[in-house]
Design an enzyme around this catalytic site. Structure first.
Site, mmCIF file in Angstrom:
data_model
loop_
_atom_site.group_PDB
_atom_site.id
_atom_site.type_symbol
_atom_site.label_atom_id
_atom_site.label_comp_id
_atom_site.label_asym_id
_atom_site.label_seq_id
_atom_site.Cartn_x
_atom_site.Cartn_y
_atom_site.Cartn_z
ATOM 1 C CB SER A 1 -24.097 69.444 32.858
ATOM 2 O OG SER A 1 -22.955 68.762 32.383
ATOM 3 C CG ASP B 1 -26.669 64.582 25.670
ATOM 4 O OD1 ASP B 1 -27.885 64.669 25.377
ATOM 5 O OD2 ASP B 1 -25.982 65.556 26.021
ATOM 6 N NE ARG C 1 -14.543 64.566 29.597
ATOM 7 C CZ ARG C 1 -15.663 63.959 29.961
ATOM 8 N NH1 ARG C 1 -15.711 62.638 29.991
ATOM 9 N NH2 ARG C 1 -16.728 64.630 30.297
#
Ligand code: ARG
Length: 401
Positions: free
Chosen positions: A174, A14, A94
């Site tokens: 994933s 991606d 994150r």
């Protein structure tokens, strides 16, 4: 003149496609940023791949120490587990990557930052909210949320544009990895009834393959931070890696969780978190020794709030800062050593000691040396039971039928 965008780049399908897509769709010059927070990838190959696809610059930042010191250890001191199960590895990574994106954008004069998250998960929220908190002037683009391509279409796009499709794309899962854990979803895991296939796991041995003998390790903490293993002082990154190896070998840290995403979806995720599982358990065992009953109970409530907040992308908030100050204060006597036995998927606490231990042998013992004044107990019980007796006189207690 085209604007510059800084893209968080993992080297996967991606984000590789995103390099080309940002150029084609928005005419942007793309600078990639790969944050090393402990996935085991070949970073130089990732950097080169970004340049080959058309990035004008490809940066790799070693952020392992910052990750451990400023994100993982504060979460460990908190005892943060989302819904009592997930040690929050991805969720902790994150905000750090967001922070690095913002710093890089400022340095490189970019007005846009980009990430590879889809529109269904928690990670988009964590990126967008963290970036907005740190640099509201930056525009965020999430190509995978916009382009609406299926996995097959993304692969076709990659092939048309000469973007190498990694062999790992054949994997139906994933995966996200960092020093604190490995998160696996998709493929066969989407059926919550089916047992995770063997190939889901990469960090932990299955119970059938673990050693027939236990391993013992003594973890030394100072103010809630692990500093040594078996008396050997280690930096945080090395310490986490060592426990990871040892615990993974004994099959510890597999977590199979149907969790509640912020966006309202229940999802089945499998985690491998050998180091987190052992350290969280050891840390709590030490707290059990040095904190009072009231401190422990209150801290558990804070831990649950704090874990939700990390999961929900609210790291860079005033509330997080306030809770962190409480947690920091709560750790002032969390110093000592915890002895842990690792065997067949189990991490058992088998010993603990601290100069600040509240465990008092002369109070606890039933043997010689007992100093507890048993003659004071009836008086205590008389007052403790007062409201119970009062109620029972008026509203008779009902034994089970
Ligand atoms: N469910 C976890 C979280 O929200 C992990 C998300 C990323 N997982 C993945 N397999 N890519 O933090």
């Amino acid at each position: 003149m085209s604007d510059k965008a800084v893209l968080a780049y993992s080297g996967g399908l991606d984000t590789s496609v995103a390099i080309k897509w940002l150029k084609e769709r928005y005419n942007l010059k793309v600078i990639t940023l790969t944050a090393d927070i402990g996935g085991d990838s070949n970073l130089e190959a990732i950097r080169q791949k970004a340049l080959d696809i058309g990035a004008i610059k490809a940066l790799v930042v070693d952020a392992k120490e910052t990750f451990i010191k400023s994100f993982v250890f504060p979460a460990l001191q908190t005892d943060a587990l989302y819904e009592g199960q997930y040690p929050l590895a991805t969720a902790l990574g994150r905000p750090l990557i967001a922070q690095l994106l913002v710093a890089t954008a400022k340095k490189e004069g970019a007005t846009i930052v980009a990430h590879g998250c889809t529109g269904k998960g928690n990670d988009q929220v964590r990126f967008d909210v963290s970036i907005a908190a740190l640099a509201p002037e930056l525009k965020v683009i999430a190509p995978a949320r916009e382009w609406n391509m299926t996995r097959e279409q993304t692969i076709a796009y990659a092939q048309e544009h000469n973007i190498p499709v990694p062999a790992t794309t054949a994997s139906p899962y994933s995966v996200d990895e960092n020093l604190w854990g490995r998160s696996i979803e998709c493929g066969a895991l989407e059926d919550p009834w089916s047992e995770p296939p063997k190939d889901v796991f990469a960090w932990t041995k299955s119970l059938e393959e673990t050693p027939g003998q236990p391993s013992y390790v003594e973890i030394g903490f100072e103010k809630g931070i692990p500093l040594s293993l078996d008396d050997e002082k280690l930096d945080g990154v090395t310490l986490v890696q060592r426990i990871h190896e040892l615990a993974g070998e004994h099959g510890i840290g597999r977590i199979d969780h149907v969790e509640n995403r912020l966006v309202g979806i229940k999802s089945r995720e499998v985690y491998e978190a050998p180091a987190a599982t052992v350290l969280l358990k050891a840390h709590q065992a030490l707290e059990d020794l040095v904190l009072t009953k009231e401190q422990l109970r209150f801290k558990a409530k804070v831990a649950s709030e704090y874990a939700d907040l990390i999961y929900n992308g609210l790291w860079f908030t005033g509330l997080r800062q306030d809770l962190a100050a409480y947690v920091e204060s709560s750790q002032r006597y969390v110093t000592g050593i915890v002895k842990v036995k690792l065997y067949k998927g189990n991490c058992q606490i088998v010993g603990r000691k601290s100069p600040y231990s509240l465990y008092n042998f002369s109070l606890a013992t039933y043997d010689k040396g007992d100093v507890f004044d048993q003659s004071a107990s009836p008086g205590f019980i008389h007052i403790w039971g007062l409201p119970v007796r009062t109620q029972a006189r008026v509203q008779p207690a009902k034994p089970p039928e």
